[in-house]
Design a protein around this motif. Structure first.
Motif, PDB file in Angstrom:
ATOM      1  N   VAL A 456       0.844  -1.202   0.000  1.00  0.00           N
ATOM      2  CA  VAL A 456       0.000   0.000   0.000  1.00  0.00           C
ATOM      3  C   VAL A 456       0.874   1.245   0.000  1.00  0.00           C
ATOM      4  N   THR A 457       1.955   1.201   0.776  1.00  0.00           N
ATOM      5  CA  THR A 457       2.873   2.343   0.842  1.00  0.00           C
ATOM      6  C   THR A 457       3.437   2.662  -0.530  1.00  0.00           C
ATOM      7  N   TYR A 458       3.865   1.624  -1.262  1.00  0.00           N
ATOM      8  CA  TYR A 458       4.433   1.846  -2.585  1.00  0.00           C
ATOM      9  C   TYR A 458       3.391   2.388  -3.554  1.00  0.00           C
ATOM     10  N   VAL A 459       2.158   1.909  -3.447  1.00  0.00           N
ATOM     11  CA  VAL A 459       1.088   2.404  -4.322  1.00  0.00           C
ATOM     12  C   VAL A 459       0.829   3.885  -4.042  1.00  0.00           C
ATOM     13  N   VAL A 460       0.711   4.227  -2.743  1.00  0.00           N
ATOM     14  CA  VAL A 460       0.463   5.627  -2.376  1.00  0.00           C
ATOM     15  C   VAL A 460       1.629   6.510  -2.810  1.00  0.00           C
ATOM     16  N   ALA A 461       2.863   6.029  -2.568  1.00  0.00           N
ATOM     17  CA  ALA A 461       4.035   6.804  -2.978  1.00  0.00           C
ATOM     18  C   ALA A 461       4.053   6.997  -4.489  1.00  0.00           C
ATOM     19  N   GLY A 462       3.671   5.951  -5.232  1.00  0.00           N
ATOM     20  CA  GLY A 462       3.608   6.079  -6.686  1.00  0.00           C
ATOM     21  C   GLY A 462       2.568   7.083  -7.124  1.00  0.00           C
ATOM     22  N   LEU A 463       1.405   7.063  -6.477  1.00  0.00           N
ATOM     23  CA  LEU A 463       0.352   8.028  -6.812  1.00  0.00           C
ATOM     24  C   LEU A 463       0.796   9.453  -6.494  1.00  0.00           C
ATOM     25  N   LEU A 464       1.477   9.618  -5.359  1.00  0.00           N
ATOM     26  CA  LEU A 464       1.982  10.955  -5.001  1.00  0.00           C
ATOM     27  C   LEU A 464       2.993  11.444  -6.031  1.00  0.00           C
ATOM     28  N   LEU A 465       3.840  10.533  -6.514  1.00  0.00           N
ATOM     29  CA  LEU A 465       4.821  10.902  -7.530  1.00  0.00           C
ATOM     30  C   LEU A 465       4.128  11.319  -8.818  1.00  0.00           C
ATOM     31  N   VAL A 466       3.147  10.533  -9.248  1.00  0.00           N
ATOM     32  CA  VAL A 466       2.396  10.864 -10.465  1.00  0.00           C
ATOM     33  C   VAL A 466       1.684  12.199 -10.297  1.00  0.00           C
ATOM     34  N   MET A 467       1.080  12.405  -9.128  1.00  0.00           N
ATOM     35  CA  MET A 467       0.390  13.664  -8.866  1.00  0.00           C
ATOM     36  C   MET A 467       1.354  14.846  -8.928  1.00  0.00           C
ATOM     37  N   GLY A 468       2.534  14.671  -8.336  1.00  0.00           N
ATOM     38  CA  GLY A 468       3.529  15.744  -8.372  1.00  0.00           C
ATOM     39  C   GLY A 468       3.987  16.071  -9.774  1.00  0.00           C
ATOM     40  N   VAL A 469       4.236  15.036 -10.583  1.00  0.00           N
ATOM     41  CA  VAL A 469       4.667  15.260 -11.967  1.00  0.00           C
ATOM     42  C   VAL A 469       3.567  15.957 -12.764  1.00  0.00           C
ATOM     43  N   LEU A 470       2.314  15.519 -12.573  1.00  0.00           N
ATOM     44  CA  LEU A 470       1.196  16.137 -13.287  1.00  0.00           C
ATOM     45  C   LEU A 470       1.038  17.604 -12.911  1.00  0.00           C
ATOM     46  N   LEU A 471       1.150  17.910 -11.619  1.00  0.00           N
ATOM     47  CA  LEU A 471       1.014  19.297 -11.176  1.00  0.00           C
ATOM     48  C   LEU A 471       2.134  20.168 -11.736  1.00  0.00           C
ATOM     49  N   ILE A 472       3.358  19.631 -11.726  1.00  0.00           N
ATOM     50  CA  ILE A 472       4.478  20.404 -12.273  1.00  0.00           C
ATOM     51  C   ILE A 472       4.271  20.670 -13.762  1.00  0.00           C
ATOM     52  N   TYR A 473       3.845  19.633 -14.492  1.00  0.00           N
ATOM     53  CA  TYR A 473       3.587  19.793 -15.932  1.00  0.00           C
ATOM     54  C   TYR A 473       2.487  20.844 -16.178  1.00  0.00           C
ATOM     55  N   ALA A 474       1.397  20.741 -15.404  1.00  0.00           N
ATOM     56  CA  ALA A 474       0.299  21.699 -15.560  1.00  0.00           C
ATOM     57  C   ALA A 474       0.738  23.112 -15.207  1.00  0.00           C
ATOM     58  N   ASP A 475       1.581  23.248 -14.177  1.00  0.00           N
ATOM     59  CA  ASP A 475       2.055  24.576 -13.791  1.00  0.00           C
ATOM     60  C   ASP A 475       3.007  25.182 -14.822  1.00  0.00           C
ATOM     61  N   ILE A 476       3.536  24.339 -15.696  1.00  0.00           N
ATOM     62  CA  ILE A 476       4.408  24.851 -16.762  1.00  0.00           C
ATOM     63  C   ILE A 476       3.607  25.202 -18.009  1.00  0.00           C
ATOM     64  N   VAL A 477       2.724  24.282 -18.436  1.00  0.00           N
ATOM     65  CA  VAL A 477       1.996  24.500 -19.694  1.00  0.00           C
ATOM     66  C   VAL A 477       0.730  25.338 -19.517  1.00  0.00           C
ATOM     67  N   LYS A 478       0.089  25.265 -18.371  1.00  0.00           N
ATOM     68  CA  LYS A 478      -1.110  26.065 -18.119  1.00  0.00           C
ATOM     69  C   LYS A 478      -1.154  26.465 -16.647  1.00  0.00           C
ATOM     70  N   PRO A 479      -0.343  27.433 -16.270  1.00  0.00           N
ATOM     71  CA  PRO A 479      -0.261  27.827 -14.864  1.00  0.00           C
ATOM     72  C   PRO A 479      -1.529  28.518 -14.394  1.00  0.00           C
ATOM     73  N   VAL A 480      -1.718  28.505 -13.077  1.00  0.00           N
ATOM     74  CA  VAL A 480      -2.837  29.216 -12.451  1.00  0.00           C
ATOM     75  C   VAL A 480      -2.635  30.707 -12.657  1.00  0.00           C
ATOM     76  N   GLN A 481      -3.674  31.388 -13.122  1.00  0.00           N
ATOM     77  CA  GLN A 481      -3.603  32.828 -13.368  1.00  0.00           C
ATOM     78  C   GLN A 481      -4.315  33.568 -12.240  1.00  0.00           C
ATOM     79  N   LEU A 482      -3.543  34.151 -11.331  1.00  0.00           N
ATOM     80  CA  LEU A 482      -4.128  34.899 -10.227  1.00  0.00           C
ATOM     81  C   LEU A 482      -4.237  36.386 -10.541  1.00  0.00           C
ATOM     82  N   PHE A 483      -3.495  36.861 -11.520  1.00  0.00           N
ATOM     83  CA  PHE A 483      -3.435  38.294 -11.771  1.00  0.00           C
ATOM     84  C   PHE A 483      -3.841  38.594 -13.224  1.00  0.00           C
TER      85      PHE A 483
END
Length: 483
Positions: A456-483
């Motif tokens: 379970v630990t490895y599955v959760v760690a893998g999901l966290l890694l995938v989530m982190g990579v996806l967020l980084i990719y999204a923040d590069i190609v389509k970042p949140v626009q606050l201003f």
């Protein structure tokens, strides 16, 4: 100059993130040492070690990948059933002598208290193999004298204190930074002073329809706005609503009261030209944007603002830069905790929305999760806005680091390994099992074997890694626009 300011803003937040991670791990390290657990390593980051130094029994260092940190503690995994104490591992007695019950002529590495050979048995599957490998790696770290310094031997409450030390440290950092920001420097607050009063009441849909048609005035058949009917004007300051006294900064509280009293006629007290006046007001039930814990509009998976039927009076708030009493800081921290908790509880849907935004034309939710890259980008943009006073830019950067620590506090409480909340959940489950065993006079079930949860630990760690990579990719190609 703009580029330099952008870089400075990014660096400030990165330093803040690094310090937050380091202090999080200190939150684990200090109670572990106080309770006698041997801690061989304190590391910031993962991967190859860039620098380290040894102080006493602990190696302190920095690793190449700055995406977290860890404190290694001896005895995290209890021995498998039938293999006795980790003080006597499968690899020999820690004191260097044969066990008291060793069979004559047998090697010192082969007998436990049940006279069962402790040579490693072949596993019955990959999950058992993972658990056995983890126990073996843990046993290899043991040294003579560690028998009474094992993590799993601590009372449950001490283990919980150690594992909560990191998240609580982030909460303390967030609290201190918000206190400095809110009560020291001051922030812009929506106040109970009236800035605008609507002539009539329109739903969000009607407003959008008329705006598209270029119509900006009320029609004779439109209902009169309750604030206008009550005689309120721009410049008035509401000090009481339905018997509830309001401080100058309690616009959100006033909003909540108005929303909850649709159709009711209530008294409102306001100050105009230094004198108090009383009027009655009846909020109309109308569709308005749904608000989260800190007053931000809630959006759905497509980015559209969600609406809810609530009371509405048709007046706006005047925004002012002001400091608040320290007594207000806990409420501000609580609002941040609730806002982050809402995101965490809805994380699968939020991440699905991030994926849609990253790979399609769907808009990015400004209230959704972002990565450290996104936080750094926002910090750089804020720092580079030379038209904004330096005080306000600095306050925003401090607020970002404070919010990040609140997020780390909430996220690490998720009851899943390898997060701190997973270890806390394991310790609590052990206390429950042992409590029931004692109540019904059954054999002590022993410590919870978290090594069995490694899959379970490895599955959760893998999901966290995938989530982190996806967020980084999204923040590069389509970042949140606050201003």
């Amino acid at each position: 100059m703009t580029v330099l300011l952008f870089i400075v803003g990014v660096l400030i937040v990165l330093i803040g993130v690094g310090a937050s991670i380091a202090l999080h791990e200190i939150g684990h390290l200090v109670p572990a040492k106080l309770f006698g657990v041997r801690t061989p390593k304190y590391m910031i980051g993962f991967g190859p070690t860039l620098w380290s130094t040894r102080r006493g029994e602990t190696e302190y260092g920095v690793k190449a990948i700055p995406l977290g940190g860890y404190v290694s503690m001896i005895g995290m995994f209890p021995p498998a059933r039938g293999k006795g104490d980790l003080g006597r591992t499968d690899f020999g007695d820690l004191g260097g002598t044969a066990p008291d019950d060793a069979v004559a002529g047998a090697p010192a590495t082969g007998v436990d208290s049940g006279r069962t050979p402790t040579t490693r048995r072949s596993s019955t599957g990959i999950f058992q193999q993972l658990a056995d490998d983890a126990r073996q790696a843990s046993a290899e770290e043991l040294q003579p004298g560690d028998e009474d310094r094992l993590f799993y031997k601590l009372p449950v409450y001490k283990r919980i204190i150690i594992m909560l030390g990191g998240p609580v440290m982030n909460l303390v950092i967030g609290f201190v930074l918000l206190a400095v920001l809110v009560s020291g420097v001051g922030t812009y607050q929506n106040t109970t002073s009236v800035s605008t009063v609507n002539e009539c009441v329109l739903s969000s849909a009607e407003q959008a329809e008329r705006a598209a048609a270029g119509e900006d005035s009320c029609r004779p058949e439109d209902p009169l706005a309750p604030a206008s009917a009550a005689g309120l004007r721009p410049g008035d300051r509401v000090v009481e609503y339905d018997g509830v006294r309001l401080a100058a900064w309690e616009w959100q509280r006033l909003t909540d009261l108005i929303r909850s009293t649709a159709g009711e006629t209530v008294e409102v007290v306001y100050i105009r030209d230094g004198a108090e006046h009383t009027a009655t007001i009846t909020p109309l039930l109308t569709a308005r944007p749904e608000l989260d814990a800190i007053g931000r509009p809630v959006t759905d998976a497509t980015g559209a603002v969600q609406t809810v039927e609530v009371g509405f009076v048709g007046m706006g708030s005047e925004t002012r830069h002001m400091t608040l009493p320290v007594s207000e800081v806990p409420e501000k921290v609580g609002e941040n905790v609730r806002a982050v908790a809402d995101v965490v509880l809805d994380l699968p849907a939020r991440m699905a929305a991030v994926a849609r935004a990253a790979f399609t034309d769907a808009p990015r939710d400004v209230n959704g999760p972002i990565s450290v890259v996104g936080v750094g980008r926002i910090a750089g943009e804020v720092s580079a806005m030379e038209e904004i006073p330096l005080r306000d830019r600095a306050s925003t950067l401090v607020g970002l680091v404070a919010s990040l620590n609140i997020a780390l506090f909430v996220f690490n409480l998720i009851p899943l390994l390898p997060l701190d909340g997973g270890h806390v959940a394991g310790a609590l489950w052990e206390a429950i099992r042992r409590g029931f065993a004692k109540l019904f006079r059954r054999r002590d079930p022993g410590p919870v074997d978290i090594a069995r949860l490694l899959p379970v630990t490895y599955v959760v760690a893998g999901l966290l890694l995938v989530m982190g990579v996806l967020l980084i990719y999204a923040d590069i190609v389509k970042p949140v626009q606050l201003f």
